[in-house]
Design a protein around this motif. Structure first.
Motif, PDB file in Angstrom:
ATOM      1  N   TYR A  12     -15.488  13.322   8.366  1.00 55.78           N
ATOM      2  CA  TYR A  12     -14.637  13.701   7.239  1.00 55.78           C
ATOM      3  C   TYR A  12     -15.488  13.790   5.975  1.00 55.78           C
ATOM      4  N   GLY A  46     -15.480  13.925   2.001  1.00 52.58           N
ATOM      5  CA  GLY A  46     -14.618  13.688   0.836  1.00 52.58           C
ATOM      6  C   GLY A  46     -14.303  12.226   0.652  1.00 52.58           C
ATOM      7  N   ARG A  78     -11.816  19.869   5.779  1.00 53.86           N
ATOM      8  CA  ARG A  78     -12.570  18.657   5.429  1.00 53.86           C
ATOM      9  C   ARG A  78     -13.321  18.068   6.632  1.00 53.86           C
TER      10      ARG A  78
END
Ligand SMILES: Cc1cc2nc3c(=O)[nH]c(=O)nc-3n(C[C@H](O)[C@H](O)[C@H](O)COP(=O)(O)OP(=O)(O)OC[C@H]3O[C@@H](n4cnc5c(N)ncnc54)[C@H](O)[C@@H]3O)c2cc1C
Length: 374
Positions: A243, A245, A313
């Motif tokens: 992921y 972020g 993402r």
């Protein structure tokens, strides 16, 4: 052929389990060679997993997966403290994502109790939300004993222990066949005319364990496969996506298990990076290719408990392949640790189906193998 015995024991495979076996055998006073096909340790299943220290709550009480996971986990935390292997006991939440799943959650809680797993509690949806505001659930099971580990550092520590106890880990040594001899085993290395002799043999070849054991020809000319002792191997691939972020997740988040795996879960690495996987797909070949675009069914599996995670993402991480003994829909199959009881050969231990929780159980597996060969 070299008539001299090279060492008491050859361990085939320097993954986390082979290294743990070599370590335990060497520390018990046996001379040990750990023979690894690749130029480095842990490049097989051991570098393609979730790096989770499991509590031992999923599998039937009394099974090897349960008993070795619990013993191995307790020993592993002590070992990590003693050897400064990085880990974090971050805990995990297994979440019910529909009202119907709460019943399966309580079945799992009862299993954890029967298994004698410490520090497992059912938590309400409110408590789960307070612990993990960004996770959606109808309730959860909290396992405080679950953690994460730097598996590469763990294997490095095992390797150092092997060497400190006088053993050797030899790389670039692919075993092409093993044979029974009058006083032990002969090992043939790919590209070498000479055979090497050992009194005892441990086959810890991960996805290749069945193949290596299948080359063994006993003195009577029978193969292990003739004795129908080698369990069939199924590959179950699991994809991982990382992921990108910011996020506020602090625990490992697991859905309820699916056929073939524990469900696409959210794990953290020791740097706090969030990673999702593995899914479970029965495949025919050992293929580690990964689609750069995260597939919709994978995203959907995550969005059941983290609806805010979007495909954009997610970046490709890696694929791991489970050495499964169960085929699709066949249900639970345990680890198989074959000794003379199964294959009729003295001084030989074959490790089959060492999928999850093999990393957690590694120290305990090493102890079982050492007891068998002492
Ligand atoms: C997707 C996935 C997720 C998992 N997650 C977890 C988890 O979170 N926690 C946990 O406890 N467990 C987990 N596991 C299980 C764990 O990773 C394995 O049980 C463990 O890594 C198995 O180690 P191994 O040493 O048996 O196999 P491997 O690491 O595959 O080692 C076998 C070694 O044998 C070598 N070899 C093969 N053939 C030969 C040959 N002919 N000659 C010489 N060497 C050879 C290979 O190169 C390899 O290095 C997971 C497994 C998978 C697949």
């Amino acid at each position: 052929m070299n008539d001299e015995l090279v060492a008491d024991v050859a361990v085939i495979g320097a993954g986390v389990v082979g290294l743990a076996c070599a370590r335990a055998l060497a520390q018990a006073g046996q001379s040990v060679f750990c023979l690894e096909a690749e130029p480095s340790f842990g490049t097989g299943i051991s570098s393609r997993n979730s790096e989770v220290i499991h509590a031992g709550l999923y599998y039937p009480e009394g099974s090897l997966k349960t008993t070795l996971c619990i013993k191995g986990r307790r020993a592993l935390y002590d070992y990590c403290d003693a050897r400064r292997v990085p880990y974090q006991k971050c805990g995990k939440l297994i979440v019910a994502v529909t009202p119907e799943e709460t019943e399966r959650l309580s079945t799992l809680e009862k299993q954890a109790l029967r298994n004698g797993v410490e520090n497992v509690d059912a938590v309400t949806p409110e408590t789960a939300r307070a612990m993990e505001p960004d996770v959606t659930s109808y309730g959860a099971l909290l396992s405080r004993e679950t953690g994460i580990i730097d598996s590469h550092s763990l294997m490095q520590a095992y390797l150092s222990d092997v060497e400190a106890a006088g053993g050797m880990v030899v790389f670039n040594s692919r075993i092409s066949a093993v044979r029974r001899s009058s006083d032990g085993y002969e090992v043939e290395l790919e590209g070498e005319a000479e055979r090497f002799r050992f009194r005892r043999l441990v086959i810890a070849g991960g996805l290749s364990a069945q193949h290596i054991a299948g080359t063994l020809i006993a003195e009577d000319g029978a193969t292990d496969s003739d004795h129908a002792a080698i369990p069939k191997l199924h590959y179950v691939a699991g994809r991982y996506y990382g992921y990108s972020g910011r996020h506020a997740v602090r625990h490992l988040i697991y859905p309820l298990p699916v056929d073939g795996g524990l469900g696409v879960h959210a794990t953290l690495d020791l740097a706090g990076q969030l990673r999702f996987g593995p899914d479970a797909r029965w495949v025919d070949t050992e293929n580690y290719d990964l689609d750069p675009i995260c597939p919709p069914e994978f995203v959907n599996a995550i969005q059941r408990y983290m609806p805010w995670v979007s495909a954009e993402r997610l970046h490709p991480a890696y694929v791991g392949i489970r050495p499964k003994l169960a085929g699709p829909g066949e249900g639970f199959r345990d680890f198989e640790i074959h000794t003379s009881d199964q294959h009729g050969q003295e001084g030989l231990v074959c490790l089959y189906g060492i999928e999850s929780p093999g990393l957690t159980a590694s120290l305990a597996i090493g102890d079982v193998v050492t007891r068998e060969l002492s």
